[in-house]
Design an enzyme around this catalytic site. Structure first.
Site, PDB file in Angstrom:
ATOM      1  N   HIS A  90      20.218  54.693   7.817  1.00  0.00           N
ATOM      2  CA  HIS A  90      19.692  53.455   8.694  1.00  0.00           C
ATOM      3  C   HIS A  90      18.714  52.571   8.642  1.00  0.00           C
ATOM      4  O   HIS A  90      17.787  53.471   7.293  1.00  0.00           O
ATOM      5  CB  HIS A  90      18.497  55.093  10.061  1.00  0.00           C
ATOM      6  CG  HIS A  90      18.134  54.656  11.099  1.00  0.00           C
ATOM      7  ND1 HIS A  90      18.529  54.071  12.209  1.00  0.00           N
ATOM      8  CD2 HIS A  90      16.380  53.599  11.418  1.00  0.00           C
ATOM      9  CE1 HIS A  90      17.870  53.218  12.829  1.00  0.00           C
ATOM     10  NE2 HIS A  90      16.504  53.614  12.535  1.00  0.00           N
ATOM     11  N   GLU A 123      19.975  64.333  18.220  1.00  0.00           N
ATOM     12  CA  GLU A 123      19.310  62.879  18.705  1.00  0.00           C
ATOM     13  C   GLU A 123      19.922  61.454  18.031  1.00  0.00           C
ATOM     14  O   GLU A 123      19.239  62.549  16.404  1.00  0.00           O
ATOM     15  CB  GLU A 123      17.666  63.216  18.983  1.00  0.00           C
ATOM     16  CG  GLU A 123      17.092  64.580  19.807  1.00  0.00           C
ATOM     17  CD  GLU A 123      17.622  63.921  21.111  1.00  0.00           C
ATOM     18  OE1 GLU A 123      17.010  62.987  21.717  1.00  0.00           O
ATOM     19  OE2 GLU A 123      18.220  65.434  21.945  1.00  0.00           O
ATOM     20  N   GLU A 131      19.857  49.726   0.545  1.00  0.00           N
ATOM     21  CA  GLU A 131      20.504  50.662   1.261  1.00  0.00           C
ATOM     22  C   GLU A 131      21.772  50.714   0.591  1.00  0.00           C
ATOM     23  O   GLU A 131      22.343  52.048   0.527  1.00  0.00           O
ATOM     24  CB  GLU A 131      21.175  49.812   2.914  1.00  0.00           C
ATOM     25  CG  GLU A 131      20.382  49.785   4.116  1.00  0.00           C
ATOM     26  CD  GLU A 131      20.707  49.195   5.034  1.00  0.00           C
ATOM     27  OE1 GLU A 131      21.954  49.863   5.791  1.00  0.00           O
ATOM     28  OE2 GLU A 131      20.464  48.870   6.246  1.00  0.00           O
TER      29      GLU A 131
HETATM   30  C1  GAR Z   1      23.518  48.425   8.394  1.00  0.00           C
HETATM   31  O1  GAR Z   1      21.804  48.240   8.108  1.00  0.00           O
HETATM   32  C2  GAR Z   1      22.793  50.102   9.022  1.00  0.00           C
HETATM   33  O2  GAR Z   1      21.431  50.519   8.786  1.00  0.00           O
HETATM   34  C3  GAR Z   1      23.016  50.238  10.091  1.00  0.00           C
HETATM   35  O3  GAR Z   1      24.109  49.332  10.447  1.00  0.00           O
HETATM   36  C4  GAR Z   1      23.742  48.074   9.136  1.00  0.00           C
HETATM   37  C5  GAR Z   1      25.593  48.382   9.295  1.00  0.00           C
HETATM   38  O4  GAR Z   1      25.929  47.481   8.269  1.00  0.00           O
HETATM   39  N1  GAR Z   1      22.817  51.213  10.571  1.00  0.00           N
HETATM   40  C6  GAR Z   1      22.147  51.366  12.285  1.00  0.00           C
HETATM   41  O5  GAR Z   1      21.847  50.770  12.503  1.00  0.00           O
HETATM   42  C7  GAR Z   1      22.769  53.090  12.622  1.00  0.00           C
HETATM   43  N2  GAR Z   1      22.067  53.077  13.407  1.00  0.00           N
HETATM   44  P1  GAR Z   1      27.356  47.484   7.508  1.00  0.00           P
HETATM   45  O6  GAR Z   1      28.610  47.384   8.282  1.00  0.00           O
HETATM   46  O7  GAR Z   1      27.431  46.094   6.381  1.00  0.00           O
HETATM   47  O8  GAR Z   1      27.241  48.809   6.493  1.00  0.00           O
END
Ligand code: GAR
Length: 210
Positions: A109, A143, A174
């Site tokens: 996240h 949750e 990330e």
């Molecule tokens: C990432 O930033 C991830 O942390 C976020 O969506 C993006 C996906 O990028 N996830 C969320 O917001 C989940 N609640 P990616 O498809 O390039 O990995």
């Protein structure tokens, strides 16, 4: 090696980070299956380019959420998956699925949870004026964006950041945090006790500063 099932809805850059990490022979996990709920998710192409089975399971093709999630579970089981990684999977999972994969289901996240669960985390971080922002890898509970925290990476917020510049800074982290979290689990170093995760023998590795 621990076999990963990666669930995506879009771009798949975190999927790519896991694929890239697993290219290292010493990495103790491999991506065994990618499932997208969207047929046009660019991440599907990343999986196929790496020779990894990638399938589309659209919720609309199923009578209800339980049957969609049962189909996902069947595919994950058939692929011998031991850990499910949500990587930009933008659907809430049911209590049944969360229980079925208890402590074998993790999410990344884009905030330092418990701050900013939900969407638009970067804009909200800027609007709130926090000086540090970042990302969190956590075990999934019922949750949304809750559950025992395994890895966090913090980045500074610059005065002139926009949501896009901040998102880019977080995204770099990330792509470090997710492979690290998977490695710690695959090496058997991770114990979950209530809300807390204990990481054996890895010192402060699970708290990263970007
Ligand atoms: C990432 O930033 C991830 O942390 C976020 O969506 C993006 C996906 O990028 N996830 C969320 O917001 C989940 N609640 P990616 O498809 O390039 O990995």
């Amino acid at each position: 090696k621990l076999r990963l099932g990666v669930l995506i809805s879009g771009r798949g850059s975190n999927l790519q980070a896991l694929i890239d990490a697993a290219r290292d022979q010493d990495f103790p996990a491999e991506v065994a299956l990618v499932i997208s709920n969207k047929a046009d998710a660019p991440g599907l192409e990343r999986a196929r380019a790496a020779g990894i089975p990638a399938i589309v399971l659209k919720p609309r093709d199923y009578a209800d959420k339980p049957s969609h999630e049962a189909a996902m579970t069947e595919a994950l089981d058939a692929a011998g998956v031991g850990l499910v990684c949500l990587a930009g999977y933008m659907r809430l999972l049911s209590p049944w699925f969360v229980a079925r994969w208890h402590d074998r289901l993790i999410n990344i996240h884009p905030s330092l949870l418990p701050a900013f669960p939900g969407l638009d985390t970067h804009a909200r971080a800027i609007a709130t004026g926090v000086r540090f922002h970042g990302c969190t890898v956590h075990f999934v509970r019922v949750e949304m964006d809750e559950g025992p925290i395994l890895v966090q990476a913090a980045v500074p917020v610059a005065d002139d950041d926009t949501p896009d510049t901040l998102a880019a800074r977080v995204l770099v982290q990330e792509h470090r945090a997710y492979p690290l979290a998977v490695r710690l689990i695959a090496e058997g170093r991770v114990g979950v006790q209530g809300n807390r995760v204990a990481v054996r023998g890895a010192g402060l590795a699970s708290a990263m500063i970007g």
